[in-house]
Design a protein around this motif. Structure first.
Motif, short mmCIF file in Angstrom:
data_model
loop_
_atom_site.label_atom_id
_atom_site.label_comp_id
_atom_site.label_asym_id
_atom_site.label_seq_id
_atom_site.Cartn_x
_atom_site.Cartn_y
_atom_site.Cartn_z
N VAL A 1 -7.89 -22.13 16.60
CA VAL A 1 -7.97 -20.78 17.17
C VAL A 1 -6.59 -20.30 17.60
O VAL A 1 -6.18 -19.16 17.31
N LEU A 2 -5.86 -21.16 18.30
CA LEU A 2 -4.52 -20.78 18.74
C LEU A 2 -3.58 -20.55 17.55
O LEU A 2 -2.75 -19.64 17.57
N SER A 3 -3.70 -21.37 16.49
CA SER A 3 -2.87 -21.19 15.29
C SER A 3 -3.16 -19.85 14.64
O SER A 3 -2.24 -19.17 14.15
N GLY A 4 -4.42 -19.46 14.61
CA GLY A 4 -4.78 -18.16 14.04
C GLY A 4 -4.13 -17.01 14.77
O GLY A 4 -3.62 -16.07 14.15
N PHE A 5 -4.12 -17.07 16.11
CA PHE A 5 -3.47 -16.03 16.89
C PHE A 5 -1.96 -15.99 16.62
O PHE A 5 -1.36 -14.92 16.51
N LEU A 6 -1.35 -17.17 16.51
CA LEU A 6 0.08 -17.22 16.24
C LEU A 6 0.42 -16.66 14.87
O LEU A 6 1.41 -15.93 14.69
N ILE A 7 -0.37 -17.00 13.85
CA ILE A 7 -0.13 -16.49 12.50
C ILE A 7 -0.30 -14.98 12.45
O ILE A 7 0.49 -14.26 11.81
N GLN A 8 -1.33 -14.48 13.12
CA GLN A 8 -1.55 -13.03 13.15
C GLN A 8 -0.39 -12.30 13.81
O GLN A 8 0.07 -11.26 13.34
N SER A 9 0.10 -12.86 14.91
CA SER A 9 1.23 -12.25 15.61
C SER A 9 2.49 -12.27 14.74
O SER A 9 3.23 -11.29 14.67
N ALA A 10 2.74 -13.40 14.04
CA ALA A 10 3.92 -13.50 13.18
C ALA A 10 3.83 -12.53 12.00
O ALA A 10 4.84 -11.93 11.61
N ALA A 11 2.63 -12.37 11.42
CA ALA A 11 2.46 -11.43 10.31
C ALA A 11 2.70 -10.00 10.74
O ALA A 11 3.31 -9.20 10.01
N THR A 12 2.27 -9.65 11.95
CA THR A 12 2.49 -8.30 12.46
C THR A 12 3.98 -8.03 12.65
O THR A 12 4.49 -6.96 12.29
N ARG A 13 4.70 -9.02 13.20
CA ARG A 13 6.14 -8.85 13.39
C ARG A 13 6.86 -8.77 12.05
O ARG A 13 7.80 -7.98 11.89
N ALA A 14 6.43 -9.56 11.06
CA ALA A 14 7.07 -9.53 9.74
C ALA A 14 6.85 -8.18 9.05
O ALA A 14 7.75 -7.64 8.41
N ALA A 15 5.63 -7.62 9.18
CA ALA A 15 5.35 -6.33 8.58
C ALA A 15 6.19 -5.23 9.21
O ALA A 15 6.72 -4.36 8.52
N ALA A 16 6.35 -5.29 10.53
CA ALA A 16 7.17 -4.29 11.21
C ALA A 16 8.63 -4.41 10.78
O ALA A 16 9.32 -3.40 10.57
N SER A 17 9.10 -5.66 10.64
CA SER A 17 10.48 -5.87 10.21
C SER A 17 10.69 -5.37 8.78
O SER A 17 11.73 -4.79 8.46
N ALA A 18 9.70 -5.60 7.90
CA ALA A 18 9.82 -5.14 6.51
C ALA A 18 9.87 -3.63 6.43
O ALA A 18 10.61 -3.06 5.63
N LYS A 19 9.07 -2.96 7.27
CA LYS A 19 9.08 -1.49 7.27
C LYS A 19 10.44 -0.95 7.69
O LYS A 19 10.88 0.10 7.22
N ASN A 20 11.11 -1.68 8.57
CA ASN A 20 12.42 -1.22 9.04
C ASN A 20 13.53 -1.50 8.03
O ASN A 20 14.55 -0.81 8.01
N SER A 21 13.36 -2.53 7.20
CA SER A 21 14.44 -2.94 6.30
C SER A 21 14.25 -2.49 4.86
O SER A 21 15.20 -2.39 4.11
N VAL A 22 13.02 -2.24 4.44
CA VAL A 22 12.73 -1.84 3.07
C VAL A 22 12.37 -0.36 3.05
O VAL A 22 11.43 0.06 3.72
N GLY A 23 13.12 0.41 2.27
CA GLY A 23 12.86 1.84 2.21
C GLY A 23 12.19 2.24 0.91
O GLY A 23 11.84 1.41 0.08
N ALA A 24 12.02 3.54 0.74
CA ALA A 24 11.39 4.07 -0.46
C ALA A 24 12.44 4.31 -1.53
O ALA A 24 13.62 4.53 -1.24
N VAL A 25 12.02 4.24 -2.78
CA VAL A 25 12.88 4.53 -3.93
C VAL A 25 12.56 5.93 -4.42
O VAL A 25 11.42 6.24 -4.73
N ALA A 26 13.57 6.77 -4.47
CA ALA A 26 13.39 8.16 -4.89
C ALA A 26 14.05 8.38 -6.24
O ALA A 26 15.14 7.87 -6.50
N THR A 27 13.38 9.12 -7.10
CA THR A 27 13.91 9.44 -8.43
C THR A 27 13.97 10.95 -8.58
O THR A 27 13.00 11.65 -8.30
N MET A 28 15.12 11.45 -9.03
CA MET A 28 15.30 12.88 -9.25
C MET A 28 15.42 13.16 -10.74
O MET A 28 16.11 12.44 -11.45
#
Length: 279
Positions: free
Chosen positions: A32-59
């Motif tokens: 149970v405790l491992s599940g909470f830790l994994i969920q918390s780490a995944a949330t932090r990783a997703a937030a970090s990815a949103k800040n570092s990976v942007g959109a690709v624009a084509t004109m």
């Protein structure tokens, strides 16, 4: 009080069962405790990815919008289709401003062109064309004018890699060309060799001609796509893909390179690269 005494006697009287239950309880709590830790780490990783990976624009040019605006230049002969004029150009100076923006991590654009082979630089064609087949319109090098070779998709995903010399950069000269190693081997070319390719010249009366344009081999790359055992039109073969600067592609269109690196036969102040761009 008797309840606790009887519980204690029960636990100590069946020591094996007690140890098994304690162990099972410990395993459940750990999971149970491992599940909470994994969920918390995944949330932090997703937030970090949103800040570092942007959109690709084509004109690219919206031809329908240009047609609706009525700015398509018409030929004198009404039976001929319209031509894209200055209003359809995307100025290189404007795109360079976008590329320098603080919110843009990487930027690239592409100008499509072709180059006619010469006696000095021949196409790589391991399987000759079938007898009687008309190859006109396909016996060309496919030339891409790019701002940054490292940003081209085939180089980003590893399908192509530079094996000699250097790649095209924003400050590369307009006479630089990067060729595939099979073309280099067939024509005995190496880095720093001076070569000539033929540019298509379209005369006002509709005639098509060619003129030789000088280039310097700045780099040689390797494409992982092997030759097939069947005939492939030369311009479709990955080995016959060459890379030049946007100014080099302009020269292959028999136009002058403008002061801002754009392309046209118009004055440099209005010079712009054709509207085919990619991120």
């Amino acid at each position: 009080m008797n309840l606790f005494k009887r519980a204690w006697w029960r636990l100590t009287g069946h020591l094996g069962k007690t140890l098994m239950l304690v162990g099972l309880f410990f395993v459940i709590c750990t999971l149970v405790l491992s599940g909470f830790l994994i969920q918390s780490a995944a949330t932090r990783a997703a937030a970090s990815a949103k800040n570092s990976v942007g959109a690709v624009a084509t004109m690219q040019l919206d031809v329908n919008a240009l047609l609706d605006s009525g700015r398509m230049q018409q030929r004198k002969d009404s039976g001929q289709p319209g031509m894209i004029g200055a209003e359809g150009d995307l100025h290189r100076s404007l795109v360079d401003k976008i590329c320098k923006s603080s919110v843009v991590a990487n930027c690239n654009y592409r100008k499509d062109s072709v180059a006619e082979p010469t006696d000095q630089v021949k196409l790589h064609q391991p399987v000759p064309a079938p007898a009687g087949q008309d190859n006109r319109g396909a016996d060309f090098f496919k030339a891409d004018g790019v701002r940054d070779l490292d940003a081209v998709s085939t180089f980003r995903n590893g399908d192509s890699k530079l094996i000699a010399g250097s790649g095209i950069k924003p400050d590369s000269k307009s006479d630089m060309v990067v060729i595939e190693e099979r073309v280099a081997k067939d024509n005995h070319l190496k880095v720093a060799d001076k070569i000539k390719l033929k540019a298509i010249v379209r005369h006002p009366d509709g005639r098509i001609g060619f003129k030789e344009i000088g280039f310097i081999v700045g780099g040689i790359y390797q494409n992982n796509t092997a030759d097939t055992g069947t005939y492939v039109p030369p311009m479709m073969a990955p080995s016959n893909q060459i890379y030049v600067t946007p100014g080099g592609a302009t020269r292959l269109d028999s136009k002058k390179v403008g002061a801002d690196g754009g392309c046209s036969t118009r004055p440099p102040s209005r010079c712009a690269t054709p509207p085919t761009w990619a991120s």
